[in-house]
Design a protein around this motif. Structure first.
Motif, short mmCIF file in Angstrom:
data_model
loop_
_atom_site.label_atom_id
_atom_site.label_comp_id
_atom_site.label_asym_id
_atom_site.label_seq_id
_atom_site.Cartn_x
_atom_site.Cartn_y
_atom_site.Cartn_z
N THR A 88 0.83 -1.20 0.00
CA THR A 88 0.00 0.00 0.00
C THR A 88 0.87 1.25 0.00
OG1 THR A 88 -0.15 -0.09 2.40
CG2 THR A 88 -1.94 -1.11 1.15
N ARG A 89 2.14 1.09 -0.29
CA ARG A 89 3.06 2.23 -0.36
C ARG A 89 2.92 2.88 -1.74
NH1 ARG A 89 9.58 1.99 0.37
NH2 ARG A 89 9.87 4.23 0.43
N THR A 90 2.74 4.20 -1.76
CA THR A 90 2.53 4.91 -3.01
C THR A 90 3.76 4.84 -3.90
OG1 THR A 90 1.06 6.43 -1.84
CG2 THR A 90 1.83 7.13 -3.99
N MET A 91 3.52 4.54 -5.17
CA MET A 91 4.61 4.48 -6.14
C MET A 91 4.92 5.89 -6.64
SD MET A 91 3.34 0.99 -8.06
CE MET A 91 3.82 1.54 -9.62
N ARG A 92 5.99 6.02 -7.41
CA ARG A 92 6.45 7.32 -7.88
C ARG A 92 5.36 8.06 -8.66
NH1 ARG A 92 11.55 7.22 -11.52
NH2 ARG A 92 10.00 6.35 -12.91
N GLY A 93 4.60 7.38 -9.46
CA GLY A 93 3.57 8.04 -10.26
C GLY A 93 2.29 8.33 -9.49
N GLY A 94 2.20 7.87 -8.25
CA GLY A 94 1.03 8.14 -7.43
C GLY A 94 0.10 6.95 -7.25
N GLY A 95 0.31 5.89 -8.02
CA GLY A 95 -0.55 4.71 -7.90
C GLY A 95 -0.13 3.81 -6.75
N LEU A 96 -1.05 2.97 -6.34
CA LEU A 96 -0.78 1.97 -5.30
C LEU A 96 -0.70 0.60 -5.95
CD1 LEU A 96 -3.33 3.07 -2.56
CD2 LEU A 96 -0.88 3.49 -2.58
N PRO A 97 0.33 -0.20 -5.62
CA PRO A 97 0.39 -1.56 -6.20
C PRO A 97 -0.86 -2.38 -5.93
CG PRO A 97 2.48 -1.00 -5.20
CD PRO A 97 1.52 0.11 -4.85
N VAL A 98 -1.47 -2.20 -4.77
CA VAL A 98 -2.67 -2.97 -4.44
C VAL A 98 -3.83 -2.62 -5.37
CG1 VAL A 98 -3.62 -1.42 -2.68
CG2 VAL A 98 -3.94 -3.87 -2.45
N ASP A 99 -3.85 -1.41 -5.93
CA ASP A 99 -4.90 -1.01 -6.87
C ASP A 99 -4.56 -1.39 -8.30
OD1 ASP A 99 -6.33 0.12 -4.80
OD2 ASP A 99 -5.48 2.12 -5.10
N LEU A 100 -3.27 -1.49 -8.61
CA LEU A 100 -2.85 -1.74 -9.99
C LEU A 100 -2.56 -3.20 -10.28
CD1 LEU A 100 -0.43 1.30 -10.34
CD2 LEU A 100 -2.73 1.08 -11.29
N ASP A 101 -2.64 -4.06 -9.28
CA ASP A 101 -2.25 -5.45 -9.52
C ASP A 101 -3.18 -6.17 -10.49
OD1 ASP A 101 -4.35 -5.62 -7.76
OD2 ASP A 101 -3.33 -6.92 -6.32
N ALA A 102 -4.47 -5.99 -10.38
CA ALA A 102 -5.40 -6.68 -11.29
C ALA A 102 -5.26 -6.21 -12.74
CB ALA A 102 -6.83 -6.53 -10.82
N PRO A 103 -5.20 -4.89 -13.03
CA PRO A 103 -5.03 -4.49 -14.42
C PRO A 103 -3.71 -4.95 -15.02
CG PRO A 103 -5.73 -2.62 -13.10
CD PRO A 103 -5.48 -3.74 -12.17
N TYR A 104 -2.64 -4.96 -14.24
CA TYR A 104 -1.36 -5.40 -14.78
C TYR A 104 -1.22 -6.91 -14.82
CZ TYR A 104 0.45 -0.74 -15.25
OH TYR A 104 0.63 0.55 -15.66
N GLU A 105 -2.01 -7.62 -14.03
CA GLU A 105 -1.98 -9.08 -14.10
C GLU A 105 -2.80 -9.59 -15.28
OE1 GLU A 105 -1.47 -13.15 -13.25
OE2 GLU A 105 -0.31 -11.38 -12.82
N PHE A 106 -3.98 -9.04 -15.51
CA PHE A 106 -4.89 -9.57 -16.53
C PHE A 106 -4.99 -8.70 -17.77
CE2 PHE A 106 -6.47 -11.17 -12.46
CZ PHE A 106 -6.23 -12.51 -12.68
N GLY A 107 -4.47 -7.48 -17.75
CA GLY A 107 -4.51 -6.61 -18.92
C GLY A 107 -5.86 -5.92 -19.09
#
Length: 177
Positions: A88-107
């Motif tokens: 849940t640590r904010t990435m450089r661009g402002g996104g959270l890995p916990v929020d981006l995991d599904a789009p980057y896993e399944f496209g």
């Protein structure tokens, strides 16, 4: 790559689960500690291998690598959870890995769709911007890019390790050591 569990292995796993629930609490806790220490390296190793398979030159880390390289851990218990990309640590661009995991896993299946929005320029004049917002995501793939393939490779090893740890700890408890 779905992982198939045969009826014979399912019966064996159910027997181990019933035996585990019947154990004293201190013995269950000891098994859970062993479980984390043994299964954790297997899961991290498979996730690292899966990320390496999707790698690009070092100058440009793929988004999957940035999202999934943190938060990979084992949450012990019954059932055991293999966790990836749960930071849940904010990435450089402002996104959270916990929020981006599904789009980057399944496209995404919206890669060619256009998004339009209005904004003001630095001069103060309003204008419409048209862009393809889905191009940053990989094409839609139902069996995943990183986590699902890693899980398919890790699951047989994890199950074998877990069953072995439970059986070994029960035998030690019976012997009194």
């Amino acid at each position: 790559m779905p992982v198939r569990v045969t009826p014979a292995s399912r019966a064996h796993l159910d027997a181990v689960r019933r035996a585990f629930r019947a154990l004293p609490k201190d013995l269950r806790n000891a098994i859970r500690r062993e479980q984390r220490s043994q299964v954790g390296p297997i899961w991290r190793e498979e996730m690292a291998a899966s990320l390496a398979r999707t790698s690009v030159p070092a100058r440009a880390l793929r988004p999957q690598q940035r999202v999934f390289r943190t938060g990979t851990r084992v949450k012990a218990g019954l059932p055991m959870y293999l966790v990836a990309g749960a930071s849940t640590r904010t990435m450089r661009g402002g996104g959270l890995p916990v929020d981006l995991d599904a789009p980057y896993e399944f496209g995404s299946n919206r890669r060619s769709n256009y998004t339009r929005y209005n904004r003001r320029s630095k001069n103060g004049t309003p204008h419409t911007v048209t862009r393809r917002a889905g191009l940053q995501l990989p094409p839609r793939q139902s069996n995943g890019y990183v986590v699902y393939p890693a899980l398919a490779r890790a699951l047989p090893r994890v199950i074998g390790t877990w069953v072995h740890a439970v059986n070994q700890r029960i035998e030690r408890a019976i012997d009194g050591s």
